[in-house]
Design a protein around this motif. Structure first.
Motif, PDB file in Angstrom:
ATOM      1  N   ASN A  72       6.062  59.317 -55.938  1.00 31.06           N
ATOM      2  CA  ASN A  72       5.946  60.419 -54.999  1.00 31.06           C
ATOM      3  C   ASN A  72       6.231  59.880 -53.603  1.00 31.06           C
ATOM      4  OD1 ASN A  72       4.917  62.392 -53.196  1.00 31.06           O
ATOM      5  ND2 ASN A  72       3.449  63.074 -54.714  1.00 31.06           N
ATOM      6  N   PRO A  73       7.073  60.546 -52.806  1.00 32.07           N
ATOM      7  CA  PRO A  73       7.367  60.040 -51.466  1.00 32.07           C
ATOM      8  C   PRO A  73       6.136  59.946 -50.571  1.00 32.07           C
ATOM      9  CG  PRO A  73       8.723  61.961 -51.969  1.00 32.07           C
ATOM     10  CD  PRO A  73       7.813  61.740 -53.123  1.00 32.07           C
ATOM     11  N   LEU A  74       5.104  60.709 -50.865  1.00 31.99           N
ATOM     12  CA  LEU A  74       3.880  60.666 -50.073  1.00 31.99           C
ATOM     13  C   LEU A  74       2.859  59.682 -50.630  1.00 31.99           C
ATOM     14  CD1 LEU A  74       3.378  64.481 -49.407  1.00 31.99           C
ATOM     15  CD2 LEU A  74       4.355  62.765 -47.895  1.00 31.99           C
ATOM     16  N   GLU A  75       3.240  58.949 -51.662  1.00 29.56           N
ATOM     17  CA  GLU A  75       2.331  58.020 -52.328  1.00 29.56           C
ATOM     18  C   GLU A  75       1.761  56.996 -51.350  1.00 29.56           C
ATOM     19  OE1 GLU A  75       2.781  54.786 -55.949  1.00 29.56           O
ATOM     20  OE2 GLU A  75       4.214  56.403 -55.731  1.00 29.56           O
ATOM     21  N   ASN A  76       0.454  56.790 -51.427  1.00 29.51           N
ATOM     22  CA  ASN A  76      -0.258  55.812 -50.602  1.00 29.51           C
ATOM     23  C   ASN A  76      -0.048  56.027 -49.106  1.00 29.51           C
ATOM     24  OD1 ASN A  76      -1.160  54.578 -52.965  1.00 29.51           O
ATOM     25  ND2 ASN A  76       0.688  53.352 -53.089  1.00 29.51           N
ATOM     26  N   THR A  77      -0.081  57.285 -48.678  1.00 32.51           N
ATOM     27  CA  THR A  77       0.068  57.573 -47.254  1.00 32.51           C
ATOM     28  C   THR A  77      -1.283  57.887 -46.632  1.00 32.51           C
ATOM     29  OG1 THR A  77       0.570  59.894 -47.721  1.00 32.51           O
ATOM     30  CG2 THR A  77       2.434  58.418 -47.413  1.00 32.51           C
ATOM     31  N   LEU A  78      -1.438  57.460 -45.413  1.00 33.64           N
ATOM     32  CA  LEU A  78      -2.630  57.716 -44.619  1.00 33.64           C
ATOM     33  C   LEU A  78      -2.216  58.666 -43.503  1.00 33.64           C
ATOM     34  CD1 LEU A  78      -5.618  56.893 -44.188  1.00 33.64           C
ATOM     35  CD2 LEU A  78      -4.776  55.070 -42.708  1.00 33.64           C
ATOM     36  N   ARG A  79      -2.907  59.798 -43.388  1.00 36.20           N
ATOM     37  CA  ARG A  79      -2.550  60.797 -42.380  1.00 36.20           C
ATOM     38  C   ARG A  79      -3.690  60.974 -41.394  1.00 36.20           C
ATOM     39  NH1 ARG A  79      -0.242  65.725 -46.007  1.00 36.20           N
ATOM     40  NH2 ARG A  79       0.030  64.485 -47.856  1.00 36.20           N
ATOM     41  N   PHE A  80      -3.311  61.193 -40.148  1.00 34.45           N
ATOM     42  CA  PHE A  80      -4.275  61.433 -39.079  1.00 34.45           C
ATOM     43  C   PHE A  80      -3.944  62.770 -38.419  1.00 34.45           C
ATOM     44  CE2 PHE A  80      -3.965  56.869 -39.444  1.00 34.45           C
ATOM     45  CZ  PHE A  80      -5.281  56.464 -39.379  1.00 34.45           C
ATOM     46  N   SER A  81      -4.972  63.486 -38.021  1.00 36.71           N
ATOM     47  CA  SER A  81      -4.798  64.728 -37.291  1.00 36.71           C
ATOM     48  C   SER A  81      -5.822  64.766 -36.167  1.00 36.71           C
ATOM     49  CB  SER A  81      -5.005  65.915 -38.236  1.00 36.71           C
ATOM     50  OG  SER A  81      -5.072  67.108 -37.505  1.00 36.71           O
ATOM     51  N   LEU A  82      -5.374  65.087 -34.970  1.00 34.02           N
ATOM     52  CA  LEU A  82      -6.255  65.202 -33.819  1.00 34.02           C
ATOM     53  C   LEU A  82      -6.125  66.609 -33.271  1.00 34.02           C
ATOM     54  CD1 LEU A  82      -8.176  63.712 -31.901  1.00 34.02           C
ATOM     55  CD2 LEU A  82      -6.171  63.028 -30.565  1.00 34.02           C
ATOM     56  N   SER A  83      -7.242  67.318 -33.159  1.00 34.40           N
ATOM     57  CA  SER A  83      -7.249  68.709 -32.700  1.00 34.40           C
ATOM     58  C   SER A  83      -8.154  68.848 -31.485  1.00 34.40           C
ATOM     59  CB  SER A  83      -7.772  69.637 -33.792  1.00 34.40           C
ATOM     60  OG  SER A  83      -7.060  69.467 -34.976  1.00 34.40           O
ATOM     61  N   PHE A  84      -7.775  69.772 -30.598  1.00 41.52           N
ATOM     62  CA  PHE A  84      -8.575  70.064 -29.416  1.00 41.52           C
ATOM     63  C   PHE A  84      -8.903  71.546 -29.378  1.00 41.52           C
ATOM     64  CE2 PHE A  84      -6.035  66.377 -28.286  1.00 41.52           C
ATOM     65  CZ  PHE A  84      -7.026  65.505 -27.838  1.00 41.52           C
ATOM     66  N   ASP A  85     -10.105  71.895 -28.959  1.00 42.92           N
ATOM     67  CA  ASP A  85     -10.542  73.265 -28.798  1.00 42.92           C
ATOM     68  C   ASP A  85     -10.754  73.523 -27.308  1.00 42.92           C
ATOM     69  OD1 ASP A  85     -11.595  75.783 -28.959  1.00 42.92           O
ATOM     70  OD2 ASP A  85     -13.426  75.206 -29.996  1.00 42.92           O
ATOM     71  N   PHE A  86      -9.923  74.381 -26.739  1.00 44.88           N
ATOM     72  CA  PHE A  86     -10.008  74.676 -25.318  1.00 44.88           C
ATOM     73  C   PHE A  86     -10.900  75.877 -25.023  1.00 44.88           C
ATOM     74  CE2 PHE A  86      -5.910  72.444 -25.730  1.00 44.88           C
ATOM     75  CZ  PHE A  86      -6.197  71.372 -24.900  1.00 44.88           C
ATOM     76  N   GLY A  87     -11.702  76.274 -25.990  1.00 47.49           N
ATOM     77  CA  GLY A  87     -12.640  77.375 -25.784  1.00 47.49           C
ATOM     78  C   GLY A  87     -12.080  78.696 -26.267  1.00 47.49           C
ATOM     79  N   ASN A  88     -12.947  79.669 -26.350  1.00 48.47           N
ATOM     80  CA  ASN A  88     -12.556  81.005 -26.793  1.00 48.47           C
ATOM     81  C   ASN A  88     -12.001  81.794 -25.630  1.00 48.47           C
ATOM     82  OD1 ASN A  88     -13.501  80.408 -29.341  1.00 48.47           O
ATOM     83  ND2 ASN A  88     -15.559  81.140 -28.883  1.00 48.47           N
ATOM     84  N   SER A  89     -10.969  82.542 -25.882  1.00 48.11           N
ATOM     85  CA  SER A  89     -10.370  83.380 -24.826  1.00 48.11           C
ATOM     86  C   SER A  89     -10.633  84.834 -25.165  1.00 48.11           C
ATOM     87  CB  SER A  89      -8.878  83.083 -24.706  1.00 48.11           C
ATOM     88  OG  SER A  89      -8.248  83.286 -25.950  1.00 48.11           O
ATOM     89  N   TYR A  90     -11.847  85.280 -25.011  1.00 49.23           N
ATOM     90  CA  TYR A  90     -12.224  86.659 -25.335  1.00 49.23           C
ATOM     91  C   TYR A  90     -11.904  87.543 -24.158  1.00 49.23           C
ATOM     92  CZ  TYR A  90     -14.828  85.056 -29.396  1.00 49.23           C
ATOM     93  OH  TYR A  90     -15.200  84.527 -30.611  1.00 49.23           O
TER      94      TYR A  90
END
Length: 123
Positions: free
Chosen positions: A105-123
């Protein structure tokens, strides 16, 4: 949800199939009934996955999952494990993929990282 290509003999060295040009909605509905061997082959085109997550104190997560595809339709099979950390306004997610098939599988033995930011609710 893509219709199955029509198999034909290519004399000009191109690919040995032809993909029909169909509309969006026609393509959706056609993809459920166009497998060459009928409904039994349509069932082999179904992929499935299963996952679980444990969240502690809305700040730390542990995750695990499994993906399965028919041996006749690609044979992708893999396990995933991961974790997530939530800070004040950001999240860090990490995952790792283990191949569970004899086919590479091309994704075999892959380590993935994701960084997310929350800038607050815009109500």
């Amino acid at each position: 949800m893509v219709p199955t290509p029509s198999v034909s003999q290519s004399e000009d060295g191109g690919p040995p199939y032809k993909q029909e040009d169909v509309s969006f909605f026609n393509g959706i509905f056609k993809s459920f009934s166009d497998a060459p061997d009928g409904f039994s082959e349509e069932l082999k085109e179904v992929t499935w996955g299963l996952g679980a997550e444990y969240m502690y104190d809305n700040a730390f997560a542990l995750r695990a999952g499994y993906f399965n595809e028919s041996d006749l339709k690609g044979s992708r099979k893999y396990f995933t494990v991961g974790t997530g950390f939530k800070f004040k306004s950001s999240k860090l997610d990490i995952s790792y993929l283990f191949n569970a098939s004899e086919i590479k599988n091309p994704l075999e033995n892959t380590l993935r990282f994701s960084l997310s930011f929350d800038f607050g609710n815009s109500y």
